[in-house]
Structures are given as C-alpha cells and as structure tokens.
Motif scaffolding. Structure first.
Motif, mmCIF file in Angstrom:
data_model
loop_
_atom_site.group_PDB
_atom_site.id
_atom_site.type_symbol
_atom_site.label_atom_id
_atom_site.label_comp_id
_atom_site.label_asym_id
_atom_site.label_seq_id
_atom_site.Cartn_x
_atom_site.Cartn_y
_atom_site.Cartn_z
ATOM 1 N N ASP A 1 1.535 13.536 -6.652
ATOM 2 C CA ASP A 1 0.847 14.293 -7.710
ATOM 3 C C ASP A 1 -0.447 14.964 -7.254
ATOM 4 O O ASP A 1 -1.309 15.269 -8.082
ATOM 5 C CB ASP A 1 0.557 13.374 -8.909
ATOM 6 N N THR A 2 -0.578 15.231 -5.971
ATOM 7 C CA THR A 2 -1.814 15.880 -5.522
ATOM 8 C C THR A 2 -1.890 17.320 -6.027
ATOM 9 O O THR A 2 -2.950 17.780 -6.451
ATOM 10 C CB THR A 2 -1.892 15.847 -3.986
ATOM 11 N N ARG B 1 4.911 7.740 -5.805
ATOM 12 C CA ARG B 1 3.865 7.192 -6.675
ATOM 13 C C ARG B 1 3.304 8.291 -7.556
ATOM 14 O O ARG B 1 3.037 9.405 -7.080
ATOM 15 C CB ARG B 1 2.727 6.578 -5.852
ATOM 16 N N GLN C 1 3.548 11.180 7.318
ATOM 17 C CA GLN C 1 3.613 9.805 6.816
ATOM 18 C C GLN C 1 4.984 9.185 7.080
ATOM 19 O O GLN C 1 5.073 8.010 7.488
ATOM 20 C CB GLN C 1 3.291 9.778 5.309
ATOM 21 N N GLY D 1 0.813 -1.210 0.000
ATOM 22 C CA GLY D 1 0.000 0.000 0.000
ATOM 23 C C GLY D 1 0.841 1.251 0.000
ATOM 24 O O GLY D 1 2.011 1.222 0.385
ATOM 25 N N THR D 2 0.239 2.358 -0.437
ATOM 26 C CA THR D 2 0.948 3.637 -0.468
ATOM 27 C C THR D 2 0.121 4.632 0.350
ATOM 28 O O THR D 2 -0.003 4.462 1.552
ATOM 29 C CB THR D 2 1.150 4.101 -1.928
ATOM 30 N N ALA D 3 -0.415 5.645 -0.291
ATOM 31 C CA ALA D 3 -1.308 6.597 0.375
ATOM 32 C C ALA D 3 -2.201 7.203 -0.694
ATOM 33 O O ALA D 3 -1.908 7.102 -1.886
ATOM 34 C CB ALA D 3 -0.522 7.683 1.098
ATOM 35 N N ALA D 4 -3.292 7.826 -0.271
ATOM 36 C CA ALA D 4 -4.265 8.388 -1.208
ATOM 37 C C ALA D 4 -4.162 9.909 -1.233
ATOM 38 O O ALA D 4 -3.597 10.517 -0.325
ATOM 39 C CB ALA D 4 -5.671 7.970 -0.780
ATOM 40 N N HIS D 5 -4.752 10.502 -2.259
ATOM 41 C CA HIS D 5 -4.801 11.965 -2.296
ATOM 42 C C HIS D 5 -5.522 12.523 -1.075
ATOM 43 O O HIS D 5 -5.197 13.601 -0.589
ATOM 44 C CB HIS D 5 -5.488 12.437 -3.586
ATOM 45 N N ALA D 6 -6.504 11.791 -0.587
ATOM 46 C CA ALA D 6 -7.253 12.279 0.577
ATOM 47 C C ALA D 6 -6.333 12.506 1.769
ATOM 48 O O ALA D 6 -6.556 13.419 2.568
ATOM 49 C CB ALA D 6 -8.353 11.276 0.951
ATOM 50 N N TYR D 7 -5.295 11.691 1.859
ATOM 51 C CA TYR D 7 -4.380 11.834 2.991
ATOM 52 C C TYR D 7 -3.643 13.166 2.912
ATOM 53 O O TYR D 7 -3.491 13.881 3.916
ATOM 54 C CB TYR D 7 -3.383 10.671 3.017
ATOM 55 N N TYR E 1 -3.771 0.577 2.498
ATOM 56 C CA TYR E 1 -3.387 1.963 2.767
ATOM 57 C C TYR E 1 -4.396 2.726 3.599
ATOM 58 O O TYR E 1 -4.039 3.723 4.222
ATOM 59 C CB TYR E 1 -2.960 2.681 1.500
ATOM 60 N N LEU F 1 -4.697 15.818 1.207
ATOM 61 C CA LEU F 1 -5.691 16.892 1.310
ATOM 62 C C LEU F 1 -6.170 17.083 2.746
ATOM 63 O O LEU F 1 -6.614 18.175 3.119
ATOM 64 C CB LEU F 1 -6.893 16.590 0.408
ATOM 65 N N LEU F 2 -6.107 16.039 3.532
ATOM 66 C CA LEU F 2 -6.522 16.130 4.936
ATOM 67 C C LEU F 2 -5.649 17.114 5.703
ATOM 68 O O LEU F 2 -6.112 17.774 6.637
ATOM 69 C CB LEU F 2 -6.414 14.741 5.582
ATOM 70 N N HIS F 3 -4.391 17.176 5.299
ATOM 71 C CA HIS F 3 -3.432 18.014 6.026
ATOM 72 C C HIS F 3 -3.447 19.443 5.505
ATOM 73 O O HIS F 3 -3.944 19.725 4.424
ATOM 74 C CB HIS F 3 -2.033 17.401 5.905
ATOM 75 N N ASP G 1 0.080 8.993 -10.075
ATOM 76 C CA ASP G 1 -1.256 8.428 -10.283
ATOM 77 C C ASP G 1 -2.057 9.196 -11.323
ATOM 78 O O ASP G 1 -3.264 9.023 -11.445
ATOM 79 C CB ASP G 1 -2.009 8.426 -8.940
ATOM 80 N N ARG H 1 -12.776 19.301 4.622
ATOM 81 C CA ARG H 1 -12.281 18.807 5.922
ATOM 82 C C ARG H 1 -12.022 19.998 6.828
ATOM 83 O O ARG H 1 -11.771 21.109 6.377
ATOM 84 C CB ARG H 1 -11.049 17.947 5.757
#
Lengths: 484, 484
Positions: free
Chosen positions: A264-265, A287, A251, A231-237, B48, A239-241, A289, B360
């Motif tokens: 690439d967010t 990553r 992370q 697993g890696t991480a999502a854009h939501a992660y 993830y 954007l949450l910050h 995406d 958020r």
C-alpha cells in the motif's frame, strides 16, 4: 505468510542466568569478593522501602514475619477478566535483587540509609516464600494473585519491583487476551515495540505470547524468551528504491517468494500486481497497513484469487485493537499485526495492583491480621487463599476467596491440595519456597507454561465472558470464611 | 517536607559510560577482541529492520544516503502541546547499539539474516548525523523533532529504538508538563514506579524531571540521572507496628523530626495528633493518601496551625492527575505526589511519533524527496527544517516548517544560525555529527539542560496555552517553502 520460525533452544539472557530456568539460589553476577553486580535490580525500588527498613531495623520490627498480598480492587472499566502475567519475570528478577558494591556505595554517598541498614542490604537475599496464581491465569477483583511471606525486611524491599512487573505485564496480557479472543483462530502478531519503552516492549511481547499471540517483531524478546519472531517490510523500504517493482524484486530475491510484501505504499491494486509479478503465485503474503482494511481485504483477496494466488495470505496492520479485529472477522484476513493498542493495554496501560500487608507477627510471635481503616480502600486483613468454583460443565461460576484465621486458611489450602475437588479448583501454586524458585516458572519454560495456563483458564470462563462489550467481571468474587 | 536531596555528582550508569556525558565514539562494553557487549541495545529492534537491510545490501540501495524524520501527525485528543523527551537516552543508546558476539550468534542461529548481513552488522556503528529539537522543547503536529541522516543501512536500523524511547519519554513529559503547570509553584514528586514497567519507570522519572518535577521516589533513576530522590512511608509501615504512636516514634527516631509521616492509616485527626506527639511542632510534613484531599487538607492545616506546627507541610497523594492537582489549587497543600497518571501519560501513554524516510539518494547520487501516497497519512516528502515564530512579546505564534529542495532547506537553516532573528527561533540543534554525539546532550547534564529548555519553551507559549481543557494545538503549524 510472515516469516515465523518456531524455536527450540534459546540463548541465555545477557543479564541473568535465570531466564533459561536454571536453579535459583546462586547469585549470578555477584563477584566472589562481593563486587558490583552486572545488572542488579535492587535499586528499581522506591526510596521509602529502604527508609522504612532502616526505621524497622532500629526498632526490631523488621524481623517480624509478614504476609503481603498482591491484588487489584477493580478491573479496568468494562473489562470482564484480567490475565496475570509477569510472574516469571518477578522470579527471574529475585535472583539479581542484590545490593552489590555499586549499589551500596551509591546509597552511602547519597545517605539514603544508615550504616546498619547498608550492612543488612549487603547480605540481603530473599529467603521467604511465595504462592500465587499460576502465570497466565485469569484474575478478578480482590484475587490474591501473589502472596509473599517473609520478614518485613525481606518482603517490603520487593514491593516496588513486584508491582512494576505485574502491573505492566498483566495490563498487556489482559488486553492481548481480548485480541486473541476476537481473532478466534487467526494469528495475532505483536509489532508494538516502537510505541513502548524499549525494555517494556520486550516484556509486552512476552505478555502477548502468554495471552495467545503467535509471535513478535521484537528481536530481544525472541532472544530472551524464545518467542517466534516475525516481520514484513516498511514503506521506507519501497521508497528507498527507484520504484515498487524493483523494491519487490529485491525483497523476493533476498527473502524468497514466501516473504510478505507491503502493497500500500502507492496504490494497492497496482501493488498487488507488482507483488505477483515479482514473486509469482507462490507469494507468501501481502500486508495492508492503511485504508479501510475490510474493503481492501475483500478486493485484494479477489485480485489474488483471480491471479491464481489462492494460498497467498493477507496480513493487516494499522492501529488495530480488539474491536477492529472483531470487525474484520468476516473479511478475508489471515493474520493481524497489532502495535500501539497492545503495548499500551488498549486503554488500560496499568493494572491497579497493590502490595498490601495483610498479616504480621505481634510482639508475642503470633500472626495478626492487619488492614488500613479507610472505607474507600476495602481490603480485608488476614491471609487469603483462593479457588475457582466450577459448574458440572467445567465452567467457572465463582472466585472463592477463603479468609479466616491464618492457620485455618493454610489448613484449608492444604486440604484442597490433598483432596482435589471437581468443583473447586485451587488457584495458588508454590512459586518460592524458602528462597528457592519453583522450577519451570521462569525463562522459556515459564512463558510456555503460562501460555498453556492462559488457554485452559480462558476456556473455563462462562459463556459470554469473552464478549468485548463493557460489562461486569465475568465471575463474581465471594468470600468463604473458614475456621475461628 | 519529604526527604529531598539535591546532588552534585552521580555514579556512572552500570550499563553505559555515556550516562555521565563522556565523549562518545568509543564503544563501551565492547571487548577488545569483539566479544559480547555487556548490554547491547542492538536487538531492541524489529526483525524487519534487519531483513530489509539484508535485501538492500544485496541490491546496493543500502548505501544510498537517506534522511529520516521523526514527527507525530497529531497531538493526543485535546492536548495543546507536546514536550519532547528522551533525546538524551537515544544518544546514550547509540553508543551501545553494536552487534557483539552474543547478538551475532543468536541472529545466525535463528537465521534472521544471511552471512553478508551479519558481517555488516559486526562492523556496525552509526557514522551519520542528526539534528533535532532540543530535549525539553515543545512540539506540535508535524514538528520534525529528530532528523537522522546517513546511509539507509545505518539509519534504518535505529528506527525501532529511537521511536521506543521518544514515544514513551515524550508521552510522560507531555503529561508531566500539564501537572507541573497545574501545580504552579508547588513541587510535584514522581512516585509512579509501581505502575509502570520497571525500566520504563526509570525513564518516566527522568522525563518527569525534564518537565518540571522536583524529584522521584525511584532510586535507580536517582542513580542513573542524578535526580533528587524523595520518599515518605507506607501504610504497611504503620500496620507493622503495634500501634500508630509506636510506628511514628520509630520513624522519627530513625529519620529525624523533619520526616514525612503518613497520617491516614486509621483516622486522620488522630493520626495528626500522634504525629505531633512523636515529632513535635518541628515535624517536616504529613502525607494524606486517601479521602477527599481538599477537605482533609483544610482540616489538617487548621489542626497543625492550632498546635503551632505552622511550618509542617502537607503532601497529598492518591491517584492524582493534572485535573486533581488543579482542583487542589485553593487547598493548603504544599506538594503533590503523582503516580499512575504520570507514568501512563495521563490518558495518552504513547505519542504517535513515526520515523519516516523523507528523502534518499537516487541512482545518480542526487537526494530526492519521497513519501507514501495514501491520503490518510499526510507527510510531505523532503527534508524539513523548523523554527518558532514569536511575537513582539516573545510569545510563540506559529510553528514554521520550512520545506523545499534539500539544498534550499539546508541553506535556510544555516542562514538562520548565522543571522538569528528576534521573531524566528530555529528549533534544530546538532545532536550527532558524523557519529559523534554533541557534548552536554546526555547523562546528568542532558537532563538538566532539558529541564531548562522545557521551562523556557513553556514560558514562550501563548497565553491560555496551558489551560487543561481540551482544545486545539496552542500554536498552529504552517509551511514555508524555500528555494526551487
């Protein structure tokens, strides 16, 4: 790199004891008094299997010995080979294919079948036999990938479940094999759970690993089949910050610098800068995406190298299929995350496998070949055995289907087993003998064996067979008649 | 006709109590001491989600209030509308989305997350809220079919499972709706279990009935969701017997003359003769499963009528899809059995639905809209509400997505609920309020309500929207900004 972890042991399946390859024949989940099954697979069945059973029990034909074969009439358009997957899951499901109180009560309430049939179902357990292609094996049109022998009653009930499992799992493995072939020695990672039914996703992850994928994002698949999870991480992660640097710092603090950061967010170049600032040149991977992955991979590789992060890998995702993977062969990419295209079979979401009665006892107790007459559906009556003819270099040149009178076909198969030939590799292996599942075919061991078989069988394909372009089956199917 | 039976009561799901629509909020399957769950859905999740949770718990952002939206950026090529299905299954799965001892032990053994995260997971229960389109509703590009609000921690964990269910079930319902539309008032029967993963097949049957199918061959779907189950007989049944007349006689003896006889095993004309000889002119139906169905249907109809079997129906099967169904509109066919094309979404086996963080809390506790920056993935930040604008005749003319500051959007939605307008139908209904699932949305009641919503919503589409030919979305999506 992504967080991959090879695993030795695996927790048992919550719903069946057979997932770890324990001896079948017992009835896990059956209460001693015949109570409700914890998770019976018996109703994953078309209604007509049970109503046909009722009629055949009444007229006595239910007890005729029958041979059913599973095969597909054709490969999906342009595909050169198929990969058999799901056999282990079929064998696992056999053990829980029992009609407990809950199932019988429902069938009675619904008046699906009569009391005599309910009584038969209450005692149902498959006591027949099955041979088939080893899981992971290549198959071609008409290949008899599974041959089930038993009474009509016990064999017909399994039709729907066997086809459900083999048709889905083989569709996924067939697509996955093209992807791992296109990726050559770069790992492919299965990430498609969100684009498939939640339980199908578990089977898809398993089938992907059979066909060479290195791991899966699916935790249940990891638990059930001992697959490496990644697993890696999502854009939501991100954007949450409040901003990207704080997301990355968090992370890395949690997962260590060996983690994979999604860059690439907002802006990729800035993302890579932020990633290196957070993790240093020991960063595991980044990553990508979205966007033009080939161009971006070159830019990011140059940026990472210039910063001294030569060991930081590049993982790409974003609607990849086997063609996109092939097109990235010259890009500095280290691994591929594949989702939608994998779990939907990359354009072929099911195989056309059928479960056909090919022989059955007549009133004198002799097995007779049978077949539907229509021209559009060509299936020869009679049991088939199968072997792959190899050339001197060990490459497959023909799929040989051996037909003829029942006893001659069986004798031929036995002779092949006694005297193995270098140019004819028999394809049928015993899977169930008098109701007992062959050890090593299910659970974690089954997946591992299937992955080995897939690798070996694919190596055997003729040169050019792994090209992605549309073409005929890589190996022609021929019929060899024996006996009578 | 086929053996259809409407049902009142339904046995409860073996794995979850919510299938019958019992009050949620309790934790079925949880042992009082916090033991293993009977069938937890919690690991049907990408790795993830849990590692992001770990990092966010450590830095405190896990507790930020978040809004996630589920939508698709586009419909499958040429499709004019989508049909939302699976919402009830999502709400059922919420109840068993708990981490029991078995799940926690496995996560610990695998070192997927740290001890602090395991502790959080042990107490996990979704206590947030969700609104969404009612199950069965039409959707279009960008339609916010589900909006989940809660802390990041509780909402992010649900991403994979929510998308798995909605993407698969909606793909099936969207295809099924085209089929029932093409069939006009002739029943469509779901028979695709063998061409889909065995559990996906159950969901497919449910989604098909949401979109207007009359029944399913799948017994487990019948049991779990109270669907009418149907069935005929297979070629194997005829082949099992010494000849067709004895097979038909046996079936009629067992099932009564109202049964459906499969007449194309050998020769259709002869098959119909044998069928009438076995059952008389009171024969329920004959099934045709091969050949040129349109031509055969005419011939068989004439043969049946000439014999006086005017009420004997004709069921056709054999790789039907919506186009084949439409082409049979002028043939004397009474019902359609659909398999492969249904369970694989007729060319679109998944929807492209995503679960995006759109707002958020910031460090000051105010909700802020957020969005990924890349141009290729256009999603507006901020919560959206949705309504369908209708013309004077009650036909849909626009999908209105209402955006703006969080409080303005919420205020707009509340105002619509207070003062319903004849030309603007609000699309969001409450699904979960502070962790409590809205009654009537799950189990048998949920399926029935969804089927009603589907019928009503499809009726509302503009004229021409149900043509099968490739075209744009039937209703354009427009954005209405409110507030700020």
């Amino acid at each position: 790199m992504t967080d991959t972890r090879e695993r030795g042991a695996v927790a048992p399946l919550p719903t069946t004891d057979t997932a770890t390859g324990t001896t079948p024949g017992t009835a896990p989940g059956t209460a001693p008094g015949g109570g409700a099954l914890a998770a019976s697979t018996a109703l994953l069945t078309d209604r007509y299997e049970l109503t046909m059973l009722q009629a055949a029990l009444a007229d006595g034909t239910a007890h005729r010995r029958c041979v059913f074969e599973v095969f597909t009439r054709r490969l999906p358009h342009g595909r050169r080979y198929g990969v058999l997957a799901g056999t282990g899951r079929v064998l696992e499901a056999l053990d829980t294919f029992r009609f407990g109180t809950a199932e019988l009560d429902w069938l009675a309430d619904e008046r699906v079948v009569d009391d005599a049939t309910l009584e038969f179902l209450a005692g149902y357990r498959f006591t027949g036999s099955a041979v088939g292609y080893a899981e992971g094996e290549m198959f071609f049109p008409q290949s008899p990938v599974l041959v089930v022998e038993g009474t009509f009653a016990e064999a017909v009930l399994l039709e729907t479940l066997i086809l459900s499992v083999l048709n889905y799992d083989s569709a996924i493995a067939s697509a996955a094999s093209r992807m791992t072939s296109a990726a050559v020695d770069r790992p492919c990672l299965e990430m498609g759970a969100r684009r498939a039914h939640e339980q199908a996703a578990v089977a898809a992850a398993r089938a992907a690993v059979v066909a060479g994928f290195a791991g899966t994002s699916n935790l249940e698949a990891g638990r059930r089949y001992g697959l490496p999870t990644i697993g890696t991480a999502a854009h939501a992660y991100t954007l949450l910050h409040d901003d990207e640097p704080s997301a990355f710092a968090s992370q890395v603090a949690s997962q260590g610098p060996g983690t994979t950061l999604l860059v690439d967010t907002y802006d990729v170049r800035r993302g890579v800068e932020n990633a290196l600032a957070a993790a240093g040149t020991g960063l595991g991977a980044v990553r990508l995406d979205s966007g033009d992955l080939g161009v971006l991979a070159h830019e990011v590789r140059a940026q990472l190298d210039a910063a001294g992060a030569r060991d930081t890998q590049i993982v790409v995702t974003s609607d990849l299929d086997e063609h996109a993977i092939a097109s990235l062969a010259v890009a500095p990419v280290d691994s591929y995350g594949v989702g939608t295209a994998l779990v939907t079979g990359s354009g072929a979401p099911t195989c056309g496998m059928v479960y056909k009665l090919v022989a059955r006892e007549d009133r004198d107790g002799a097995l007779q070949p049978v077949a539907k007459a229509a021209r559009s559906k060509t299936s020869l009556g009679g049991r088939k055995s199968a072997a792959r003819r190899l050339d001197a270099g060990g490459r497959a040149v023909e799929e040989v289907l051996v037909t003829g009178p029942e006893d001659a076909v069986v004798a031929w198969a036995q002779a092949q087993d006694r005297e193995p030939s270098p140019d004819l590799r028999p394809l049928h292996v015993p899977l169930v003998v008098d109701g007992e599942v062959t050890p090593g075919t299910t659970g974690v061991a089954g997946v591992q064996a299937a992955a080995r078989r897939h690798r070996a069988s694919r190596e055997e394909l003729p040169r050019g067979a792994r090209r992605l372009s549309a073409d005929e089956a890589a190996v022609p199917t021929v019929e060899l008649r024996v006996g009578g």
